[in-house]
Design a protein around this motif. Structure first.
Motif, short mmCIF file in Angstrom:
data_model
loop_
_atom_site.label_atom_id
_atom_site.label_comp_id
_atom_site.label_asym_id
_atom_site.label_seq_id
_atom_site.Cartn_x
_atom_site.Cartn_y
_atom_site.Cartn_z
N VAL A 1 3.66 7.13 -11.63
CA VAL A 1 4.98 6.81 -10.93
C VAL A 1 4.86 6.95 -9.59
N LEU A 2 4.95 6.19 -8.60
CA LEU A 2 5.14 6.49 -7.21
C LEU A 2 6.84 6.38 -6.75
N ASP A 3 7.28 7.60 -6.51
CA ASP A 3 8.81 7.47 -6.44
C ASP A 3 8.67 7.66 -5.19
N GLU A 4 9.84 6.72 -4.31
CA GLU A 4 9.51 6.40 -2.92
C GLU A 4 8.13 5.67 -2.49
N VAL A 5 7.89 4.69 -3.22
CA VAL A 5 6.74 3.99 -3.06
C VAL A 5 6.38 3.56 -1.86
N ASP A 6 7.06 3.00 -1.03
CA ASP A 6 6.75 2.52 0.39
C ASP A 6 6.42 3.67 1.17
N VAL A 7 6.96 4.80 1.12
CA VAL A 7 6.03 6.05 2.11
C VAL A 7 4.75 6.30 1.32
N LEU A 8 4.88 6.24 0.12
CA LEU A 8 3.43 6.76 -0.42
C LEU A 8 2.21 5.62 -0.02
N CYS A 9 2.85 4.55 0.15
CA CYS A 9 1.82 3.50 0.37
C CYS A 9 1.34 3.52 1.80
N SER A 10 2.15 4.26 2.56
CA SER A 10 1.88 4.19 4.11
C SER A 10 0.64 5.22 4.40
N LYS A 11 0.26 4.84 5.77
CA LYS A 11 -1.07 5.41 5.98
C LYS A 11 -1.16 7.03 5.87
N ASN A 12 -0.01 7.83 6.06
CA ASN A 12 -0.13 9.16 5.63
C ASN A 12 -0.58 9.56 4.26
N PHE A 13 -0.24 8.81 3.52
CA PHE A 13 -0.81 9.32 2.18
C PHE A 13 -1.83 8.38 1.41
N SER A 14 -2.07 7.19 2.00
CA SER A 14 -2.88 6.20 1.43
C SER A 14 -4.14 6.78 0.73
N ASP A 15 -4.92 7.83 1.54
CA ASP A 15 -6.16 8.29 1.06
C ASP A 15 -6.02 8.78 -0.27
N ASP A 16 -5.00 9.68 -0.42
CA ASP A 16 -4.78 10.64 -1.62
C ASP A 16 -4.32 9.71 -2.72
N ILE A 17 -3.30 8.71 -2.51
CA ILE A 17 -2.82 7.95 -3.66
C ILE A 17 -4.01 7.12 -3.95
N SER A 18 -4.90 6.49 -2.93
CA SER A 18 -5.88 5.72 -3.41
C SER A 18 -6.72 6.30 -4.59
N GLU A 19 -6.82 7.63 -4.16
CA GLU A 19 -7.94 8.25 -4.92
C GLU A 19 -7.33 8.47 -6.59
N VAL A 20 -6.00 9.05 -6.53
CA VAL A 20 -5.58 9.32 -7.65
C VAL A 20 -5.27 8.00 -8.48
N ALA A 21 -5.08 6.85 -7.87
CA ALA A 21 -4.74 5.41 -8.69
C ALA A 21 -6.02 4.79 -9.12
N GLY A 22 -7.15 5.23 -8.31
CA GLY A 22 -8.68 5.13 -8.82
C GLY A 22 -9.02 5.76 -10.15
N MET A 23 -8.38 7.00 -10.14
CA MET A 23 -8.74 7.82 -11.56
C MET A 23 -7.96 7.19 -12.69
N LEU A 24 -6.85 6.44 -12.38
CA LEU A 24 -5.83 6.00 -13.55
C LEU A 24 -5.88 4.69 -13.38
N ARG A 25 -7.12 3.92 -13.14
CA ARG A 25 -7.19 2.22 -13.45
C ARG A 25 -6.70 2.05 -14.81
N GLY A 26 -6.04 0.88 -14.90
CA GLY A 26 -6.03 0.31 -15.94
C GLY A 26 -4.69 0.80 -16.80
N ARG A 27 -3.89 1.81 -16.15
CA ARG A 27 -2.83 2.32 -16.92
C ARG A 27 -1.61 1.53 -16.14
N GLY A 28 -0.21 2.17 -16.61
CA GLY A 28 0.86 1.56 -15.84
C GLY A 28 0.98 2.14 -14.36
#
Ligand code: ATP
Length: 644
Positions: free
Chosen positions: A256-283
């Motif tokens: 779950v990405l709460d406040e998804v717009d800010v989590l998708c912004s430049k500040n957090f994108s690297d961290d989020i990408s990495e975590v999302a990469g670990m959870l491919r295929g999940r919801g």
């Protein structure tokens, strides 16, 4: 041949080779290259906001997120969840109909305990509310009725209970899978953890948040089978890549990405990408009050997009509906039922009938270019008083307004106010100014909350404010999103933010809770400095869209008349050698002998003004009632062209 000549010759040969290679490029290469260029351009486009400053959406590759079908995790469903799925299916058209293979549930308008599986009823029975809010009524059955690997993007106004909307299904399914919730701030993390524990005492929840003991957080994973992790991006990435968390990650079904717009912004994108990469295929569930087309393009076009507007209040509803239609951002769905019907669309229903996987038709604009990004929507239950002003006038205006809204004669609970600043420096300056002048003006003591303060002090300050131990909180955006202070009625934006989304979120600290119809009203007072004139047209559109009062100075700023007028007046004054009285028809009241510049200097120095001076310059007739907002006269403050 000298060394230099040799070098030049080598360079020339290399250049020639390159040119030859370029010429030999096949058509396919050219096509590929142009495709790459287009892709790059598109990514750059997404990286741009309306004004080049806001929300540079990052290139997180959620679009590839589901290309790993073979790795799709299928968690065994608990009987409870199966039962809810069945219930949701039956709700589609006729309660007596048999469930379709691919359920498209309507929102459950009344969830009666006897209908529901025990695990859900136990979860819901812990809530201190009798009814669910629209976003909860819609999302809870929808999420439980579809595969856990579905992606959702949910947009509902601030304070409408999105946290519970995602926590209830996650907690109900905790026997089958664990879940990971990422939020942008530590304050919000603590709040979500608290809420999760409140609705499910037995849940084994762990925090992965910066500013707190890392070792302790790691130990939690060693000693327990963790069912829910709530954290901030950096620490989540850090912990989740450790072997000790491997077990948790392998059981995690939903991110779950709460406040998804800010989590998708430049500040957090690297961290989020990495975590999302670990959870491919999940919801993947994204929630925000300002998640729109731009975020959807990042999350993936095929994500189910739910947009939920507040129900409005009684007779005002149609007015609000009408008003909202004028908003460029277009609140196109007004109630949760409409939202689902429109959101899933006729195509989806047909697909459901045919028993095939439906592709959710979402907004009418689906598939078109994200330019221009739609405007975010201001919650209609909040009264906005946006006041065009100059920077240097703000401290004194603060002295004038705060005592009025914080006076508590005859009130059971003292009114509270959050004042937002964009920088810590500005916050500290105003804090010092209030220390010197606040007491005399009748302003109660205040406390600061910002990123330079130690985390334990930050947590304590916020909990004391929530408990009503003090009335005035000066804060930066660490408290700008998601933070919930029950009953908070007033909020001030001392600095107008460079992003309209931030304006919506800061404003959303008031008027929260309620059941959609009976939202608690709140008042937001914003100082709009002229340096933000670029934002003025959109600000005006958003205010109009929410049926709010418009400062005549804002209108002038939008129409661009103000500048010309001010210049003309200045010229006239100069020619006549007259004293400074302010542009836009402002008259210097009798008794004021000081020029505005002198007064401004005094303000900056923190010297108190005498009553006449004060009253003459800052006398907005503010009535904190929506119907009376138009009575607020700003004649006295008709700023001249003193731009910052
Ligand atoms: N069904 C409900 N009835 C009444 N109050 C509710 C209901 N659901 C949640 N609330 C209350 O509403 C408040 C706001 O909820 P929450 O923090 O989840 O809002 P949000 O939509 O996430 O807001 P934001 O966009 O600012 O993060 C909380 O105090 C919560 O307890």
């Amino acid at each position: 041949m000298t060394k230099k000549e040799k070098k030049a010759e080598l360079k020339a040969v290399k250049r020639k080779k390159r040119e030859e290679e370029d010429n030999n490029d096949s058509d396919a290469d050219v096509v590929q290259q142009s495709k790459k260029k287009k892709k790059k351009k598109k990514a750059q486009k997404l990286g741009h906001d309306r004004f080049g400053v806001i929300l540079p959406f990052s290139a997180i590759h959620f679009n590839d997120y589901h290309s790993f079908e073979s790795q799709l995790y299928s968690f065994p469903l608990s009987d409870d969840v199966k039962q809810l799925r069945k219930l949701a299916c039956c709700n589609i058209r006729d309660p007596n109909s048999s469930p379709t293979p691919n359920p498209l549930p309507r929102s459950v308008s009344s969830i009666s305990p006897s209908d529901l599986p025990t695990q859900i009823t136990t979860t819901l029975s812990c809530l201190p509310f009798s009814t669910l809010n629209p976003v909860q009524r819609s999302f809870i059955p929808l999420s439980l009725s579809r595969s856990s690997s579905t992606r959702y993007l949910v947009n509902a106004p601030t304070g409408t209970g999105k946290t519970l909307a995602y926590l209830v299904p996650l907690l109900a399914a905790r026997d089958s899978m664990s879940s990971l919730v990422i939020v942008p701030t530590r304050e919000l993390c603590n709040q979500v953890v608290k809420m999760a524990k409140a609705i499910c005492k037995k849940v084994r929840v762990a925090k992965a948040v910066g500013g707190e003991d890392r070792e302790e957080q790691v130990e939690r994973f060693e000693s327990n089978r963790v069912e829910l992790v709530v954290g901030t991006p950096g620490r989540v990435k850090d912990l989740m890549s450790m072997p000790v968390c491997a077990n948790f990650m392998s059981r995690t079904g939903v991110l779950v990405l709460d406040e998804v717009d800010v989590l998708c912004s430049k500040n957090f994108s690297d961290d989020i990408s990495e975590v999302a990469g670990m959870l491919r295929g999940r919801g993947l569930w994204g929630f925000s009050a300002t998640a729109g087309k731009g975020v959807r393009d990042v999350i993936g076009e095929d994500a189910v997009f739910l947009k939920c507007a507040s129900e409005g209040k009684g007779g005002e509803e149609s007015k609000e509906r009408e008003a909202m239609k004028t908003n460029k951002g277009g609140v196109d769905k007004f109630k949760e039922v409409e939202m689902l019907e429109e959101g899933l669309g006729a195509g989806a229903t047909e697909a459901a009938e045919a028993g095939t996987e439906a592709t959710e038709a979402t907004e009418a604009t689906s598939g078109t270019s994200p330019e221009p990004l739609p405007l975010p929507t201001l919650p209609p239950t909040i009264t906005q008083i946006l006041h065009v002003t100059s920077s240097h006038k703000r401290p004194k205006k603060l002295l004038h307004i705060l005592p009025k809204i914080l006076s508590c004669a005859g009130l059971r609970r003292k009114p509270q106010c959050m004042v937002f600043f964009s920088t810590i420096r500005e916050l500290k300056e105003v804090s010092r100014f209030l220390d010197r002048n606040g007491g005399e003006a009748g302003i109660p003591p205040h406390a600061p909350l910002h990123g330079d303060i130690r985390q334990d002090v930050r947590t304590k300050t916020l909990s004391n404010f929530r408990a009503g131990k003090f009335q005035l909180l000066l804060c930066t955006d660490v408290a700008g999103r998601g933070v919930d202070v029950k009953g908070l009625k007033y909020c001030m934006l001392y600095d107008f933010p460079p992003s309209l989304e931030t304006w919506v979120h800061r404003s959303g600290r008031v008027g929260r809770g309620g059941n959609g119809k009976e939202g608690i009203e709140g008042v937001v007072y914003s100082f709009f400095e002229r340096k933000w004139r670029k934002l003025a047209p959109d600000v005006k559109t958003m205010l109009e869209g929410a049926g709010q009062w418009i400062d005549p100075n804002l209108k002038e700023l939008v129409e661009g008349k103000k500048k010309k007028k001010g210049k003309k007046e200045k010229k006239e004054k100069k020619e006549s050698g007259g004293s400074e009285g302010g542009g836009g028809g402002e008259e210097v009241p009798k008794g004021i002998v000081k020029s505005r510049e002198e007064l401004a200097e005094e303000i900056a120095e923190g010297n108190a003004m005498d009553d006449d001076e004060f009253g003459a310059l800052f006398r907005p007739k503010i009535k904190f009632k929506r119907t009376n907002v138009t009575e607020m006269s700003d004649d006295e403050d008709n700023d001249d062209d003193d731009e910052e």
